[in-house]
Write an enzyme that holds these catalytic residues in place. Structure first.
Site, PDB file in Angstrom:
ATOM      1  N   ASP A 104      11.725  50.694   8.671  1.00  0.00           N
ATOM      2  CA  ASP A 104      10.928  50.073   7.700  1.00  0.00           C
ATOM      3  C   ASP A 104      11.697  48.855   7.173  1.00  0.00           C
ATOM      4  O   ASP A 104      12.792  48.516   7.798  1.00  0.00           O
ATOM      5  CB  ASP A 104      10.844  51.171   6.608  1.00  0.00           C
ATOM      6  CG  ASP A 104      10.156  50.536   5.377  1.00  0.00           C
ATOM      7  OD1 ASP A 104       9.153  49.896   5.508  1.00  0.00           O
ATOM      8  OD2 ASP A 104      10.455  51.138   4.182  1.00  0.00           O
ATOM      9  N   GLU A 112      10.986  43.378   8.150  1.00  0.00           N
ATOM     10  CA  GLU A 112      10.291  41.888   8.613  1.00  0.00           C
ATOM     11  C   GLU A 112      11.303  40.939   8.593  1.00  0.00           C
ATOM     12  O   GLU A 112      10.838  39.870   9.274  1.00  0.00           O
ATOM     13  CB  GLU A 112       9.411  41.500   7.032  1.00  0.00           C
ATOM     14  CG  GLU A 112       8.205  42.494   6.778  1.00  0.00           C
ATOM     15  CD  GLU A 112       8.642  43.851   6.616  1.00  0.00           C
ATOM     16  OE1 GLU A 112       9.747  44.242   5.514  1.00  0.00           O
ATOM     17  OE2 GLU A 112       7.828  44.792   6.991  1.00  0.00           O
ATOM     18  N   ASP A 160       2.515  49.391   2.331  1.00  0.00           N
ATOM     19  CA  ASP A 160       2.499  49.971   0.989  1.00  0.00           C
ATOM     20  C   ASP A 160       1.080  49.614   0.327  1.00  0.00           C
ATOM     21  O   ASP A 160       0.898  48.660  -0.582  1.00  0.00           O
ATOM     22  CB  ASP A 160       3.460  49.536   0.112  1.00  0.00           C
ATOM     23  CG  ASP A 160       4.899  49.753   0.505  1.00  0.00           C
ATOM     24  OD1 ASP A 160       5.127  50.656   1.463  1.00  0.00           O
ATOM     25  OD2 ASP A 160       6.030  48.915  -0.200  1.00  0.00           O
TER      26      ASP A 160
END
Ligand code: GLC
Length: 745
Positions: free
Chosen positions: A402, A405, A480
Site C-alpha cells: 500500500d 505511489e 480508497d
C-alpha cells in the site's frame, strides 16, 4: 496542420492562459535502414521505427543517442528485418506483410495502413523543454478503452486524463483525473478502424481526448518519447499484443481467489482470532484475513507489535492448519529510527532514495518521518525481498503493498520530492520526476520475487500503485473507495478498463472503504464481488463494521449464501485465471470485447462477462429488484433457474435482495463444486453444467494444485456430441477427480 516550428497551442491547457511554445518536427530527411530499425532524421532529432514479429510498431525519439533498450515494463520481443523501405519524393513507405507505414516528410506525418485500410494517423510530434507532444487524428464518435484505473464510464473518448500515481483520499469522481495506477495504454475503435497505443514513459502523462475536436494529444512531462502502436484487427488482438509487450498476468495461488476479509485494522491477535472464529462458527468460507497497519510496532515495516500481536506465531499456525492465510500490509516508508534494523541496514547499504548531493530523502507517512527504498535498482529490490523472511518464517505467503505511489503526507503534491534521484544502476541515475509512476511497480516486483524465492510457491501480492506491467507481479485493488451506490456501480468500468489495459487480476473494496455501508449496499456489493477476479471486503477505521455478520440475520444469511457461491464457482474462476495468464485476455470482460460486431455492447459498463460465457448484471441502485440486461446474440440460460432466453435483446431481469442476474451462454460449460470453508478443503467431485442449444460443441477447464511452481496441470475437455457428453483428461497433474454431468437445455 502543424507545419511551423513555432506554433502555439494555448487551448491545450484549459484555463491556464500561459502561452506554450512548441517546437514541431516539420520535416523528415534521410530515412535509412540501420540494423533492426529504421532511422528517420528530422529537423529536431532522430526518430526510430521498429517492427516486431506480432505486428507491433514502435516509434522512439531521443535527443542525444539511440536508446532502444528495454524498460521496466516491456518483454523482449523479436524485431523483424524483412521489411522493405521505399523512399520517394515526399513519402517513404515501410512495407511489412500486410502493413504499410507511410512517412510523409514535410509536413511530418505518419500513417499506418493494414490491408490497404487506414489504422493510425499521426498528425504531428512536438517538444517543449523536457516535454513531448504527440498529436493523433481522433473522431469524437470513436470509442476509447483502457487507460488503466480511471473513474467514469467505459468509453474514455471526449475526456482528458492524467497519469500520475496519487493517493486520492477524497471521494473518487469523474473529476479525479489522477489515481493510484498509471497505465499509458488505450485501444481506439471507430467502425473498422482500430489500433492500440502504449506510451512507455513513467513521468506525468496527459491523455487529452477532449480539448481539440479532431485530435488526441498525448503529453509526457520528461523522458524519451517512446510509443508502440498495436495493429491488431480486433479489440481482442490489440489486447493480446499489449500482453505480448507488457506481459501476462502472474498466476496467483488458488487461495487468492477465495473470499478475503479485511479491516483497518484488526487491532490484536485476540481480534484476529475472534474474526476467524466468527467465520468458522457461522460457516462462512474465508481464505484470507488481512493485517492492516496496526499489527506493526509503531508502524515499522517487518515488525509485529509485541503487546497487541504477542503470540502471533501460534495463532498464525492455527489458522494455517485450518487453511486460512494471513496477508499483512507492507508500506514502502521505513521509519527513521536508529536502532531499527531495517532503517540502519538501509542507511548502511545505501538502499534509500536521496536528493542530488546525497542527503537522505525523508517524508512523513504512518510511522512518522520515513525513508524510502529505491525500488528502481535491482540490488535494492533483492534486499527488500529478503526482508520478507520475517513473514514467510511464520508461514505467510501473501503481502499487501500500500501507499506505494509513493504517498507522502504534508508534502507538495503528496509524494516524494521530484528532485530526488533514483539510482537505477551504477551508471544510470534519474529523477523522481522522470520515474514517479514506476515506484509501485518496483515495490511489487521486489515483493513478488522475494516471496517466490523465500517460499518456493506462487506468491500473492496485492498492490495499490502500479504502471504498465504490474500484472506480472500483483493483483490490483482500486484504493480508497466509498460505501456508496455510485462507487458500487463504478467498480465495474474501473475493473473492466484495468483488464483492457493488461491487468486481469483486479478488484475493489467490497462494501466500500470510507463512509458507512448499509446492509443492502453490502449485500449488493458482495453479490457482485462473487464474480470479480479479486474478492475482498475491506473497510476503514472509524467506519461501521462490515464483516458479513455485522448487520441483521437476514444480511448474514444472504452474504453467506453468496460467499459460498464463490466457492462453488472457484474451479471455474481459477481456470479462467489460468487461461488469462496464458492468453493475455482479461478474465473479466466488457461485452464489447466478446461481441465487437454488435455496437449495442460498446457502451455497456454495468454488466460484464466473467470467463467467456457468464454474464453478470449486478443491481447497483437502492431499492431496485429488477434491471435491464442486454443479452447479445445466442441462447442464454438464467444461471440460477435455468430459464432460457433468446439473445440480441434487452430483457428485464428480476433480482430481489437475495438474487443477482447471471446468465450463461449456450455451448459452454461451468465446472462447479460443493462450497467449502476454504480452498484447502476443496472437494475433488466436480459437477459440470453443460449448457446446450442442441449443437455439438467443445469446451474445457484446467485444474492444478493451485499453489506449487511445478507447472503440472490437468486439462479437462468436455465434448458435447450427438446429445452425449464425453469428458477427456490430458496433462500431467495426477490427482483423480470425479465428474458428474448436468445437461441444461
Ligand atoms: C490506505 C489504504 C487502505 C488502508 C489504510 C491504512 O488508505 O488504501 O486500504 O486500510 O491506508 O493502512
Amino acid at each position: 496542420m502543424h507545419s511551423s516550428s513555432d506554433a502555439v497551442k494555448p487551448e491545450l491547457f484549459g484555463n491556464d492562459k500561459r502561452k506554450i511554445k512548441l517546437d514541431f518536427i516539420y520535416t523528415a530527411k534521410n530515412i535509412i535502414i540501420e540494423e533492426d530499425h529504421i532511422k528517420i532524421e528530422t529537423n529536431i532529432n532522430s526518430f526510430y521505427l521498429m517492427i516486431y514479429k506480432n505486428g507491433i510498431v514502435r516509434f522512439t525519439t531521443y535527443n542525444k543517442e539511440i536508446d532502444l533498450e528495454s524498460s521496466y515494463s516491456i518483454e523482449t520481443l523479436e524485431p523483424v528485418y524483412q521489411y522493405k523501405l521505399i523512399n520517394d519524393d515526399n513519402i517513404s513507405k515501410v512495407v511489412y506483410n500486410h502493413l504499410i507505414i507511410e512517412i510523409q516528410h514535410t509536413p511530418f506525418h505518419i500513417s499506418i495502413f493494414k490491408n490497404g485500410k487506414l489504422k493510425y494517423q499521426q498528425k504531428a510530434v512536438a517538444f517543449c523543454d523536457t516535454q513531448s507532444y504527440l498529436f493523433i487524428e481522433r473522431s469524437s464518435e470513436a470509442f476509447i478503452y483502457g487507460l488503466g484505473e480511471k473513474t467514469g464510464f467505459l468509453n474514455k473518448n471526449n475526456e482528458k486524463t492524467v497519469m500520475w500515481n496519487s493517493d486520492v483520499f477524497e471521494p473518487h469522481t469523474q473529476s479525479n483525473k489522477e489515481l493510484y495506477q498509471s497505465i499509458n495504454m488505450f485501444s481506439y475503435i471507430i467502425n473498422d478502424q482500430k489500433y492500440g497505443l502504449f506510451l512507455d514513459n513513467p513521468s506525468r502523462v496527459t491523455f487529452d481526448f477532449e480539448t481539440n475536436d479532431h485530435e488526441s494529444v498525448i503529453i509526457s512531462d520528461i523522458g524519451k518519447l517512446d510509443y508502440y502502436i498495436y495493429t491488431g484487427d480486433t479489440l481482442k488482438e490489440i489486447i493480446i499484443q499489449n500482453a505480448d509487450l507488457t506481459g501476462r498476468s502472474y498466476l496467483p495461488p488458488l487461495w487468492a481467489l477465495g473470499y478475503h476479509q479485511s479491516r483497518h485494522s484488526y487491532e490484536s491477535v485476540e481480534e484476529l482470532l475472534e474474526i476467524y472464529h466468527n467465520f468458522k462458527q457461522r460457516k462462512i468460507p474465508v481464505d484470507a484475513i488481512y493485517l492492516d497497519i496496526l499489527y506493526m510496532d509503531h508502524y515499522k515495516v517487518f515488525t509485529f507489535n509485541e503487546k497487541t500481536y504477542n503470540g502471533v506465531e501460534s495463532v498464525l499456525k492455527e489458522l494455517k492448519e485450518d487453511g486460512v492465510e494471513i496477508v499483512p500490509i507492507v508500506d514502502p516508508g521505513v521509519k527513521v529510527e536508529e536502532g531499527y534494523s531495517v532503517y540502519d541496514e538501509g542507511v548502511k547499504q545505501n538502499l534509500f532514495c536521496k536528493y542530488p548531493g546525497g542527503k537522505l530523502f525523508t517524508g512523513h507517512v504512518w510511522p512518522g518521518e520515513s525513508a524510502f527504498y529505491d525500488f528502481t535498482n535491482e540490488r535494492i529490490r533483492k534486499i527488500w525481498g529478503e526482508n520478507h523472511k520475517v513473514y514467510t518464517d511464520l508461514g505467510i505467503e501473501g503481502i499487501w503493498n500500500d501507499m506505494n505511489e509513493p504517498s507522502v503526507f504534508y508534502s507538495e503534491g503528496n509524494t516524494m520530492d521530484l528532485s530526488v534521484l533514483h539510482q537505477i544502476s551504477d551508471s544510470q541515475v534519474k529523477s523522481h520526476r522522470e520515474m514517479h509512476n514506476i515506484y509501485g511497480l518496483g515495490m511489487s516486483m521486489a515483493t513478488y520475487e522475494g516471496l517466490q524465492t523465500l517460499t518456493n510457491k506462487r506468491p500473492f501480492v496485492l498492490t495499490r500503485a502500479g504502471y504498465a506491467g504490474i500484472q506480472k507481479y500483483a493483483t490490483v485493488w482500486t484504493g480508497d473507495n466509498r460505501s456508496s451506490w455510485e462507487h458500487l456501480e463504478m467498480s465495474m468500468p474501473m475493473c473492466l478498463n484495468l483488464g483492457l489495459s493488461g491487468v486481469s487480476l483486479c478488484g475493489i473494496d467490497v462494501g466500500g472503504f470510507m463512509d458507512n455501508a448499509t446492509e443492502e449496499l453490502l449485500i449488493r456489493w458482495t453479490q457482485m464481488g462473487v464474480f470479480l477476479p479479486f474478492f475482498r471486503n475491506h473497510c476503514s477505521i472509524g467506519m461501521r463494521r462490515q464483516e458479513p455478520w455485522t448487520f441483521s440475520k437476514r444480511g448474514e444469511k444472504i452474504t453467506r449464501k453468496f460467499i459460498r457461491l464463490r466457492y462453488e464457482l472457484i474451479r471455474f474462476l481459477y481456470s479462467e485465471v489460468y487461461k488469462s495468464h496464458k492468453d493475455g485476455v482479461p478474465m473479466m470482460k466488457p461485452l464489447v470485447l466478446k461481441y465487437e460486431d454488435d455496437p449495442k455492447t460498446y457502451s455497456i459498463h454495468d454488466q460484464f462477462i466473467i470467463g467467456d460465457n457468464v454474464m453478470v448484471a449486478p443491481i447497483v441502485r437502492p431499492g431496485e429488484t429488477a434491471r435491464k440486461v442486454y443479452l447479445p446474440t445466442g441462447i442464454w440460460f438464467n444461471f440460477f433457474t435455468n430459464e432460457k432466453y433468446k439473445g440480441n435483446q434487452f430483457i428485464i431481469a428480476d433480482a430481489t435482495l437475495d438474487q443477482i442476474p447471471v446468465f450463461v451462454k449456450a455451448e459452454s460449460i461451468i465446472p462447479l463444486t460443493d462450497w467449502c470453508m476454504n480452498t484447502e478443503k476443496l472437494s475433488n467431485k466436480i459437477k459440470i453444467n453443460v449448457y446446450s442449444n442442441g449443437n455439438d460443441f467443445k469446451d474445457s477447464f484446467v485444474i492444478d494444485d493451485g499453489r506449487s511452481l511445478t507447472g503440472k496441470y490437468k486439462q479437462v475437455e468436455v465434448n458435447y456430441h450427438n446429445k452425449e457428453v464425453e469428458v477427456k483428461e490430458t496433462g500431467s497433474y495426477e490427482v483423480n477427480f470425479e465428474y458428474e454431468i448436468n445437461i441444461i437445455k
